[in-house]
Design an enzyme around this catalytic site. Sequence first.
Site, mmCIF file in Angstrom:
data_model
loop_
_atom_site.group_PDB
_atom_site.id
_atom_site.type_symbol
_atom_site.label_atom_id
_atom_site.label_comp_id
_atom_site.label_asym_id
_atom_site.label_seq_id
_atom_site.Cartn_x
_atom_site.Cartn_y
_atom_site.Cartn_z
ATOM 1 N N CYS A 8 1.288 -0.823 0.418
ATOM 2 C CA CYS A 8 -0.213 -0.506 0.247
ATOM 3 C C CYS A 8 1.037 1.107 0.185
ATOM 4 C CB CYS A 8 -0.834 -0.203 1.748
ATOM 5 S SG CYS A 8 -0.321 -0.134 2.884
ATOM 6 N N ARG A 14 -3.993 -0.750 5.375
ATOM 7 C CA ARG A 14 -4.304 -1.766 4.704
ATOM 8 C C ARG A 14 -2.976 -3.120 4.360
ATOM 9 N NH1 ARG A 14 -5.460 2.249 -0.916
ATOM 10 N NH2 ARG A 14 -3.493 2.807 0.314
ATOM 11 N N ASP A 123 -8.158 3.022 0.892
ATOM 12 C CA ASP A 123 -7.321 3.958 1.783
ATOM 13 C C ASP A 123 -8.291 4.680 3.120
ATOM 14 O OD1 ASP A 123 -5.829 4.951 3.583
ATOM 15 O OD2 ASP A 123 -4.664 5.909 1.961
#
Length: 162
Positions: A8, A14, A123
Amino acid sequence: MTRILFVCTGNICRSPVAEGIARARACALGLALEFDSAGTHDYHIGEPPDQRSQATAQAAGTPIDDLRARRFVSSDFDEFDLILAADRGHLRALQARRPGNARAQLELLLPWCGIEQPNEVPDPYYGPLAGFHEVQRLLEGAIDGLLRRVRREGLRGQGPRA
């Protein structure tokens, strides 16, 4: 042993959550897989995952407080069999750095794991806590799909490709 890397942006939301879920579920299934995570940027190198990610993961039984952020490095293309990007921006950034002789397969995480919609992991960093819960839920489904696919395709213990 098959090695899988989740990527990420800063490696604090994440990708460490994906790593934590994957470690726990693969272990429970007795799969000989190795997981890691990294970020495309160096914003948080050496830091633990975001507190909200830690709390959500802990509540789900997949603690990630032992992880520390690191930046993706070019050698990851040779160290891993599969690199899964959280969103298209990460995928493009990795594709731009990918050498022609890279060993790792590079894919967008959710579609590779069998989830078509949404096809990117959102996100949660700038949003409310509910976004972290949504990412946890989404990644749990994705990791289940990942492990089903790895088992079905016989990638377990495959080792480096020629």
